[in-house]
Design an enzyme around this catalytic site. Structure first.
Site, PDB file in Angstrom:
ATOM      1  N   TYR A   1      24.118 -29.816 -67.674  1.00  0.00           N
ATOM      2  CA  TYR A   1      24.318 -30.953 -66.754  1.00  0.00           C
ATOM      3  C   TYR A   1      23.891 -32.246 -67.441  1.00  0.00           C
ATOM      4  O   TYR A   1      24.615 -33.247 -67.413  1.00  0.00           O
ATOM      5  CB  TYR A   1      23.524 -30.717 -65.467  1.00  0.00           C
TER       6      TYR A   1
ATOM      7  N   THR B   1      19.930 -37.134 -51.179  1.00  0.00           N
ATOM      8  CA  THR B   1      21.197 -36.536 -50.737  1.00  0.00           C
ATOM      9  C   THR B   1      21.012 -35.016 -50.703  1.00  0.00           C
ATOM     10  O   THR B   1      19.977 -34.501 -51.142  1.00  0.00           O
ATOM     11  CB  THR B   1      22.346 -36.842 -51.718  1.00  0.00           C
TER      12      THR B   1
ATOM     13  N   LYS C   1      26.335 -35.496 -68.349  1.00  0.00           N
ATOM     14  CA  LYS C   1      26.081 -36.861 -67.869  1.00  0.00           C
ATOM     15  C   LYS C   1      25.998 -37.848 -69.048  1.00  0.00           C
ATOM     16  O   LYS C   1      26.380 -39.010 -68.922  1.00  0.00           O
ATOM     17  CB  LYS C   1      24.805 -36.893 -67.013  1.00  0.00           C
TER      18      LYS C   1
HETATM   19  P1  NAP Z   1      26.134 -34.690 -52.591  1.00  0.00           P
HETATM   20  O1  NAP Z   1      25.362 -35.397 -51.534  1.00  0.00           O
HETATM   21  O2  NAP Z   1      25.911 -33.214 -52.765  1.00  0.00           O
HETATM   22  O3  NAP Z   1      27.687 -34.975 -52.341  1.00  0.00           O
HETATM   23  C1  NAP Z   1      28.629 -34.439 -53.206  1.00  0.00           C
HETATM   24  C2  NAP Z   1      30.031 -34.743 -52.692  1.00  0.00           C
HETATM   25  O4  NAP Z   1      30.968 -34.294 -53.651  1.00  0.00           O
HETATM   26  C3  NAP Z   1      30.363 -34.035 -51.410  1.00  0.00           C
HETATM   27  O5  NAP Z   1      31.254 -34.849 -50.664  1.00  0.00           O
HETATM   28  C4  NAP Z   1      31.065 -32.752 -51.874  1.00  0.00           C
HETATM   29  O6  NAP Z   1      31.914 -32.295 -50.798  1.00  0.00           O
HETATM   30  C5  NAP Z   1      31.822 -33.298 -53.092  1.00  0.00           C
HETATM   31  N1  NAP Z   1      32.096 -32.345 -54.181  1.00  0.00           N
HETATM   32  C6  NAP Z   1      31.273 -31.466 -54.777  1.00  0.00           C
HETATM   33  N2  NAP Z   1      31.922 -30.805 -55.761  1.00  0.00           N
HETATM   34  C7  NAP Z   1      33.178 -31.306 -55.801  1.00  0.00           C
HETATM   35  C8  NAP Z   1      34.321 -31.030 -56.595  1.00  0.00           C
HETATM   36  N3  NAP Z   1      34.321 -30.082 -57.554  1.00  0.00           N
HETATM   37  N4  NAP Z   1      35.459 -31.741 -56.364  1.00  0.00           N
HETATM   38  C9  NAP Z   1      35.489 -32.687 -55.416  1.00  0.00           C
HETATM   39  N5  NAP Z   1      34.452 -32.968 -54.613  1.00  0.00           N
HETATM   40  C10 NAP Z   1      33.312 -32.282 -54.808  1.00  0.00           C
HETATM   41  O7  NAP Z   1      25.866 -35.301 -54.047  1.00  0.00           O
HETATM   42  P2  NAP Z   1      25.289 -36.739 -54.494  1.00  0.00           P
HETATM   43  O8  NAP Z   1      23.817 -36.637 -54.610  1.00  0.00           O
HETATM   44  O9  NAP Z   1      25.871 -37.798 -53.622  1.00  0.00           O
HETATM   45  O10 NAP Z   1      25.834 -36.828 -55.995  1.00  0.00           O
HETATM   46  C11 NAP Z   1      26.962 -37.587 -56.329  1.00  0.00           C
HETATM   47  C12 NAP Z   1      26.942 -37.899 -57.820  1.00  0.00           C
HETATM   48  O11 NAP Z   1      25.756 -38.619 -58.146  1.00  0.00           O
HETATM   49  C13 NAP Z   1      26.987 -36.699 -58.768  1.00  0.00           C
HETATM   50  O12 NAP Z   1      27.793 -37.008 -59.872  1.00  0.00           O
HETATM   51  C14 NAP Z   1      25.549 -36.551 -59.237  1.00  0.00           C
HETATM   52  O13 NAP Z   1      25.462 -35.969 -60.516  1.00  0.00           O
HETATM   53  C15 NAP Z   1      25.135 -38.019 -59.267  1.00  0.00           C
HETATM   54  N6  NAP Z   1      23.686 -38.202 -59.191  1.00  0.00           N
HETATM   55  C16 NAP Z   1      23.001 -37.898 -58.064  1.00  0.00           C
HETATM   56  C17 NAP Z   1      21.621 -38.088 -58.038  1.00  0.00           C
HETATM   57  C18 NAP Z   1      20.802 -37.807 -56.811  1.00  0.00           C
HETATM   58  O14 NAP Z   1      19.552 -37.872 -56.909  1.00  0.00           O
HETATM   59  N7  NAP Z   1      21.388 -37.510 -55.664  1.00  0.00           N
HETATM   60  C19 NAP Z   1      20.958 -38.534 -59.190  1.00  0.00           C
HETATM   61  C20 NAP Z   1      21.704 -38.824 -60.321  1.00  0.00           C
HETATM   62  C21 NAP Z   1      23.075 -38.649 -60.327  1.00  0.00           C
HETATM   63  P3  NAP Z   1      32.550 -30.804 -50.739  1.00  0.00           P
HETATM   64  O15 NAP Z   1      31.398 -29.858 -50.659  1.00  0.00           O
HETATM   65  O16 NAP Z   1      33.422 -30.824 -49.521  1.00  0.00           O
HETATM   66  O17 NAP Z   1      33.342 -30.661 -52.001  1.00  0.00           O
END
Ligand code: NAP
Length: 281
Positions: free
Chosen positions: A186, A221, A190
């Protein structure tokens, strides 16, 4: 009546517009810096993607939300339409070519073109080091996290080129700069997104398409629940952070709206950290 007219005349009451000039709430919601633009946002039914979808729509864009599960798409579309925003949606697992094609088709059918692409989702199916990772898991992570944004952009590119001033935003992580032990591949995916941002920015600048990257820190999230709901990790994080709170999805939304807007028309190839602290670069 005479009294209120007198107050209005003196500038002490706002003049009331005739009914024909008053906007409906949906019209009012559609006045903004992204007016009449069309945004495709993957992984946008929850978390950071949903906050970005809401913000871009509040700023005037027509938004196409998507994710893997129909139920999540339906809920997100209903919630945002309920706020008077111009939003439609379709199922799109970004790793599936047929789903990406449907996303492109839905966008063109609904809004006739596309200006912005925001690629949000990522997967992290195992906890472990890169050397513990099977070839199958390597492929799965790189397919969804790195290849899918590039391939979807290729499919949308002919339509974005026609619009004049398009913008792409990828979503990386502070793990790209400061790798987290046990998140081996992962982390690598990134970091690769930072490289993809730089390469695409160079390739697409002559077409007047800008490419930038959002780099979130720890944001509350579902994805980060295992960290944010662990009191020890949460507390240690706050010690480490400059800003003494965890991030909210909305903390990531304004910067994406800015990067898509004309205010950022001379900004491309940038990776912008939203983490309450500055990671070691
Ligand atoms: P989240 O709350 O789990 O939301 C993920 C969203 O993506 C959901 O709508 C999910 O819906 C969808 N999804 C998951 N896999 C998918 C796929 N293969 N194709 C299309 N849609 C998909 O996640 P988040 O925390 O918002 O994270 C979003 C991004 O931010 C990611 O790239 C993550 O690496 C990055 N990020 C997050 C954090 C953090 O602390 N939260 C930190 C650094 C980076 P479904 O289940 O319906 O597909």
């Amino acid at each position: 009546m005479l009294r209120s007219l007198t107050w209005a005349w003196k500038g002490l009451l706002p003049p009331v517009a005739p009914l024909s000039m008053r906007s409906t709430s949906s019209e009012a919601n559609r006045r903004g810096k992204l007016d009449n633009k069309v945004a495709v946002i993957t992984g946008s039914t929850k978390g950071i993607g949903f906050a970005i979808a809401r913000r871009l729509a509040q700023d005037g864009a027509h938004v196409v939300v998507s994710s893997r599960k129909q139920q999540n798409v339906d809920q997100a579309v209903a919630a945002l339409q309920g706020e008077g925003l111009s939003v439609t949606g379709t199922v799109c697992h970004v790793g599936k070519p047929e789903d990406r094609e449907r996303l492109v088709a839905t966008t063109l059918e609904s809004y006739g073109g596309v200006d912005f692409l925001v690629c949000v989702p990522a997967i992290n199916p195992i906890v472990g080091s890169t050397t513990d990772c099977s070839e199958q898991i390597w492929d799965k992570i790189l397919n969804v996290n790195v290849k899918a944004p590039g391939l979807l952009l290729s499919q949308l590119l002919p339509h974005m080129e026609k619009r004049g001033q398009s913008s792409v935003v990828l979503v990386s992580s502070v793990a790209a700069y400061t790798p987290v032990a046990k998140l081996g591949v992962y982390n690598v995916s990134k970091t690769a997104l930072l490289g993809l941002t730089k390469t695409l920015a160079v390739e697409l600048a002559p077409k007047n398409i800008r490419v930038n990257c959002l780099v979130p820190g720890l944001i509350k999230t579902d994805f980060s629940k295992v960290l944010t709901e662990d009191p020890v990790i949460s507390e240690t994080s706050l010690e480490f952070f400059g800003v003494q709170r965890l991030g909210e999805p909305e903390d990531c939304a304004g910067i994406v709206s800015f990067l898509c807007s004309p205010d950022a028309s001379y900004i491309t190839g940038e990776c912008i950290v939203v983490a309450g602290h500055s990671p070691h670069l």
